[in-house]
Design a protein around this motif. Sequence first.
Motif, PDB file in Angstrom:
ATOM      1  N   GLY A   7      15.506 -23.083  -0.413  1.00 24.68           N
ATOM      2  CA  GLY A   7      16.557 -23.588  -1.012  1.00 24.68           C
ATOM      3  C   GLY A   7      16.089 -24.818  -0.290  1.00 24.68           C
ATOM      4  O   GLY A   7      16.044 -24.963   0.947  1.00 24.68           O
ATOM      5  N   ALA A   8      16.173 -26.130  -1.119  1.00 26.84           N
ATOM      6  CA  ALA A   8      15.741 -26.975  -0.787  1.00 26.84           C
ATOM      7  C   ALA A   8      17.227 -27.984  -0.485  1.00 26.84           C
ATOM      8  O   ALA A   8      17.342 -29.520  -0.916  1.00 26.84           O
ATOM      9  CB  ALA A   8      14.991 -27.849  -1.873  1.00 26.84           C
ATOM     10  N   GLY A   9      17.795 -28.071   0.378  1.00 24.99           N
ATOM     11  CA  GLY A   9      19.430 -29.275   0.227  1.00 24.99           C
ATOM     12  C   GLY A   9      19.446 -29.663   1.933  1.00 24.99           C
ATOM     13  O   GLY A   9      17.835 -30.260   1.997  1.00 24.99           O
ATOM     14  N   SER A  10      20.309 -30.027   1.858  1.00 21.88           N
ATOM     15  CA  SER A  10      19.884 -30.738   3.702  1.00 21.88           C
ATOM     16  C   SER A  10      19.184 -29.808   4.350  1.00 21.88           C
ATOM     17  O   SER A  10      18.652 -30.815   5.446  1.00 21.88           O
ATOM     18  CB  SER A  10      21.717 -31.796   3.420  1.00 21.88           C
ATOM     19  N   ARG A  11      19.496 -28.830   4.597  1.00 17.25           N
ATOM     20  CA  ARG A  11      20.075 -28.417   5.819  1.00 17.25           C
ATOM     21  C   ARG A  11      17.628 -27.625   5.543  1.00 17.25           C
ATOM     22  O   ARG A  11      16.543 -27.651   6.187  1.00 17.25           O
ATOM     23  CB  ARG A  11      20.203 -26.886   6.078  1.00 17.25           C
ATOM     24  N   GLY A  12      17.132 -27.255   4.815  1.00 20.32           N
ATOM     25  CA  GLY A  12      15.906 -26.731   4.393  1.00 20.32           C
ATOM     26  C   GLY A  12      15.356 -27.982   3.873  1.00 20.32           C
ATOM     27  O   GLY A  12      14.245 -27.681   4.802  1.00 20.32           O
ATOM     28  N   MET A  13      15.605 -29.022   3.670  1.00 20.41           N
ATOM     29  CA  MET A  13      14.525 -29.900   3.404  1.00 20.41           C
ATOM     30  C   MET A  13      14.319 -31.012   4.816  1.00 20.41           C
ATOM     31  O   MET A  13      13.322 -31.183   6.510  1.00 20.41           O
ATOM     32  CB  MET A  13      15.414 -31.551   3.077  1.00 20.41           C
TER      33      MET A  13
END
Length: 413
Positions: A7-13
């Motif tokens: 999951g490379a969305g906002s939180r994952g990044m």
Amino acid sequence: MKYILIGAGSRGMVYSTWAYRHGNEITAVAEIRPDRLAHAARQLNVPKDCCFTDVRQLFALGKIADAAIIATMDRDHYGHVMAALDCGYDILLEKPISPDPRECIQIEAKANELGRKITVCHVLRYTAFFSAIKDILDSGELGRIVAIKHSENIGNYHMAHSFVRGNWRNDVLSSPIIMQKSCHDLDILLWLTDSHCTRVASFGSLSYFKESNAPAGSADRCCDCSVAENCRFNAYKVYTPVLGQWPADVVCLEQTEEALDQALRNGPYGRCDNNVCDHMSTIMEFENGVTATFSLTAQTSDVHRHIHIMCEDGEILADDEDKQIVIKRFVSNQAESFETRTIHIRTNNSGHGGGDSGIMEDFSACLSSEPGTTESRSSISRSVESHLMACAIEEARLTGKVVNLKEYRASLS
């Protein structure tokens, strides 16, 4: 340490970038959106053959790192966590654990059975602000807690972004707002009271952000709307002035007006199909006799929390935007002189008032420790109760009943 990112969305990044910048290796990334996957690979120096749009391909490799960062959508967590546990990973898990209370319990049970470490991203426990409040209460200087008033001001434009247009707009797709947005707050109340919740009652609804309140002549999408110029929720007004910043950087990866226009014409942020509450008021009773009220509302210009803790010998009034905690001790009468003490909190540049870096430091320390010697401040076992509270509160809201937490948990088995 080596990590995989799911999951490379906002939180994952946020979490994976912290790990990468602190000398850790991100060995693989799974993300269903090709553009976000490619962006993560560039930012985290992940080889192309270790990038996957199908997470099953990543799990098929077995254990290729020390830990997994899982920051996918709420209803995907259960499957991803259980597969990661089977592979042998310790896990940093974005909240909520799962919108399903039974799945939360099953994840906890499996992690404990296998001896795996799961840290849930209740980042508020790691902020200097709430940590200072906890220290004051634990010192005993104000006596025992009697009652708490806690408020989360979601903010009008934040509500429109995240819960009217965004990923968490519809509880069928994600989770109820009390779970998605406010399991943080329920977790903080459990931590501060150092007690279990026994009963809850709740009231709330979707009052404003609904079709019946749409302006006359409005369209399904802002790009086609004849009244957009005079509407404060016009997506172009919301996102264009903050290109390159949150929340525009959530809407599209390329931060240009052209890319934003395409995202608003074709993606979820240019229209509305929401159903989650925009205000809720909840009453809670704890095992040690403390009572608490919690209010969440979108009808504010503020986007922050404030808390009033009433103790036997004094009170605490605190605001996490001002980063100010005021302590007042009680006196005998209104003529007697009294003093207040104010603590001004300093935070680093990390998100959530230092909570983002704080949780990564804690998780890293847990990974480095011997099994059974260190438990995360927001371990899976410490985090499940807030999720069961959220589910019970939603049931109380929908049924109009006072929900007993022990009975509620027993009903899940």
